[in-house]
Design a protein around this motif. Structure first.
Motif, PDB file in Angstrom:
ATOM      1  N   GLY A  27       0.818  -1.214   0.000  1.00 29.00           N
ATOM      2  CA  GLY A  27       0.000   0.000   0.000  1.00 29.00           C
ATOM      3  C   GLY A  27       0.851   1.263   0.000  1.00 29.00           C
ATOM      4  O   GLY A  27       0.527   2.232  -0.679  1.00 29.00           O
ATOM      5  N   GLU A  28       1.945   1.259   0.779  1.00 31.87           N
ATOM      6  CA  GLU A  28       2.844   2.415   0.805  1.00 31.87           C
ATOM      7  C   GLU A  28       3.544   2.604  -0.540  1.00 31.87           C
ATOM      8  O   GLU A  28       3.748   3.736  -0.981  1.00 31.87           O
ATOM      9  N   HIS A  29       3.908   1.511  -1.193  1.00 31.05           N
ATOM     10  CA  HIS A  29       4.531   1.604  -2.520  1.00 31.05           C
ATOM     11  C   HIS A  29       3.555   2.238  -3.520  1.00 31.05           C
ATOM     12  O   HIS A  29       3.939   3.116  -4.305  1.00 31.05           O
ATOM     13  N   ILE A  30       2.303   1.791  -3.488  1.00 35.80           N
ATOM     14  CA  ILE A  30       1.295   2.319  -4.410  1.00 35.80           C
ATOM     15  C   ILE A  30       1.069   3.807  -4.148  1.00 35.80           C
ATOM     16  O   ILE A  30       1.049   4.619  -5.076  1.00 35.80           O
ATOM     17  N   ARG A  31       0.914   4.161  -2.881  1.00 32.98           N
ATOM     18  CA  ARG A  31       0.668   5.566  -2.522  1.00 32.98           C
ATOM     19  C   ARG A  31       1.827   6.460  -2.969  1.00 32.98           C
ATOM     20  O   ARG A  31       1.612   7.535  -3.549  1.00 32.98           O
ATOM     21  N   LEU A  39      -1.107  11.337  -9.590  1.00 33.40           N
ATOM     22  CA  LEU A  39      -2.276  10.593 -10.049  1.00 33.40           C
ATOM     23  C   LEU A  39      -3.323  10.516  -8.942  1.00 33.40           C
ATOM     24  O   LEU A  39      -2.988  10.443  -7.762  1.00 33.40           O
ATOM     25  N   SER A  40      -4.566  10.505  -9.323  1.00 31.60           N
ATOM     26  CA  SER A  40      -5.643  10.319  -8.353  1.00 31.60           C
ATOM     27  C   SER A  40      -5.793   8.830  -8.067  1.00 31.60           C
ATOM     28  O   SER A  40      -5.323   7.977  -8.828  1.00 31.60           O
ATOM     29  N   GLN A  41      -6.471   8.528  -6.966  1.00 31.31           N
ATOM     30  CA  GLN A  41      -6.751   7.123  -6.674  1.00 31.31           C
ATOM     31  C   GLN A  41      -7.625   6.522  -7.766  1.00 31.31           C
ATOM     32  O   GLN A  41      -7.461   5.355  -8.120  1.00 31.31           O
ATOM     33  N   THR A  54     -10.890   0.377  -3.408  1.00 33.55           N
ATOM     34  CA  THR A  54      -9.908  -0.690  -3.241  1.00 33.55           C
ATOM     35  C   THR A  54      -8.518  -0.078  -3.068  1.00 33.55           C
ATOM     36  O   THR A  54      -7.748  -0.505  -2.194  1.00 33.55           O
ATOM     37  N   ILE A  55      -8.197   0.920  -3.879  1.00 33.88           N
ATOM     38  CA  ILE A  55      -6.907   1.612  -3.766  1.00 33.88           C
ATOM     39  C   ILE A  55      -6.796   2.278  -2.399  1.00 33.88           C
ATOM     40  O   ILE A  55      -5.764   2.180  -1.722  1.00 33.88           O
ATOM     41  N   THR A  56      -7.872   2.922  -1.964  1.00 32.58           N
ATOM     42  CA  THR A  56      -7.895   3.558  -0.646  1.00 32.58           C
ATOM     43  C   THR A  56      -7.601   2.520   0.435  1.00 32.58           C
ATOM     44  O   THR A  56      -6.782   2.750   1.321  1.00 32.58           O
ATOM     45  N   GLY A  57      -8.262   1.386   0.357  1.00 28.93           N
ATOM     46  CA  GLY A  57      -8.055   0.321   1.338  1.00 28.93           C
ATOM     47  C   GLY A  57      -6.626  -0.189   1.364  1.00 28.93           C
ATOM     48  O   GLY A  57      -6.049  -0.415   2.430  1.00 28.93           O
ATOM     49  N   TRP A  58      -6.039  -0.357   0.184  1.00 27.69           N
ATOM     50  CA  TRP A  58      -4.650  -0.825   0.121  1.00 27.69           C
ATOM     51  C   TRP A  58      -3.702   0.215   0.705  1.00 27.69           C
ATOM     52  O   TRP A  58      -2.802  -0.107   1.468  1.00 27.69           O
ATOM     53  N   GLU A  59      -3.902   1.485   0.325  1.00 28.21           N
ATOM     54  CA  GLU A  59      -3.003   2.540   0.800  1.00 28.21           C
ATOM     55  C   GLU A  59      -3.096   2.733   2.310  1.00 28.21           C
ATOM     56  O   GLU A  59      -2.103   3.050   2.956  1.00 28.21           O
ATOM     57  N   LEU A  60      -4.272   2.559   2.876  1.00 26.32           N
ATOM     58  CA  LEU A  60      -4.463   2.739   4.311  1.00 26.32           C
ATOM     59  C   LEU A  60      -4.259   1.440   5.099  1.00 26.32           C
ATOM     60  O   LEU A  60      -4.496   1.406   6.304  1.00 26.32           O
ATOM     61  N   GLU A  61      -3.833   0.402   4.402  1.00 26.58           N
ATOM     62  CA  GLU A  61      -3.560  -0.910   5.024  1.00 26.58           C
ATOM     63  C   GLU A  61      -4.807  -1.529   5.664  1.00 26.58           C
ATOM     64  O   GLU A  61      -4.714  -2.298   6.615  1.00 26.58           O
ATOM     65  N   ARG A  62      -5.971  -1.185   5.133  1.00 25.21           N
ATOM     66  CA  ARG A  62      -7.216  -1.797   5.602  1.00 25.21           C
ATOM     67  C   ARG A  62      -7.435  -3.155   4.955  1.00 25.21           C
ATOM     68  O   ARG A  62      -8.176  -3.982   5.451  1.00 25.21           O
TER      69      ARG A  62
END
Length: 152
Positions: A27-31, A39-41, A54-62
């Motif tokens: 998630g940190e790599h993607i962010r 780029l926007s999510q 889904t991107i939000t969830g990955w970036e926030l480690e949810r």
């Protein structure tokens, strides 16, 4: 009586990066890549063929990406984001599964072995078949150079 509120001090907001400059998680790599690329999510979600949340969830480690999403994520990043050893056959097998988005079942099918054998081998158990050992090493060596190492 003196009014303490008559003076105010303006303080600049500290310049805190919006991402970890040394990402540790997927998630940190993607962010980091998303923000550096401005780029926007939603734009990243479209590239990875997932929903924006889904991107939000990955970036926030949810949540964590499913294995099937790994090839698209690796293409988006332009490098292999996982930090595990690849000197052993177990590490090479794990690396291959990530790059190709293979479940243990699909990996086993492609190598003509049992699912149990694929799981044991990735955990470091000895590979009994020299031909399969050679195949895994050959497939790993065929990966593009940017996917063979974790970025420094």
């Amino acid at each position: 009586m003196r009014n303490f509120l008559s003076r105010s001090k303006v303080v600049k907001k500290p310049n805190v990066p919006q991402y970890n400059p040394n990402p540790q998680t997927i998630g940190e790599h993607i962010r980091k890549k998303r923000i550096e690329g401005k780029l926007s999510q939603k734009a990243v979600a479209d590239q990875l063929e997932v929903e924006e949340n889904t991107i939000t969830g990955w970036e926030l480690e949810r949540s964590q990406p499913l294995m099937k999403h790994y090839p698209a994520i690796i293409r988006f990043l332009g490098y292999y984001p996982f930090d595990h050893e690849t000197d052993s056959l177990a590490g090479k097998l794990k690396h291959l599964r990530h790059c190709h988005g293979l479940s243990f079942k699909e990996c086993a099918r492609r190598l003509s072995i049992s699912v149990d054998a694929a799981m044991r081998w990735e955990r470091g158990k000895p590979v009994a078949y020299p031909s399969t050992r050679k195949l895994i090493i050959d497939l790993w060596q065929q990966l593009p150079s940017n996917l063979l190492q974790h970025p420094v």
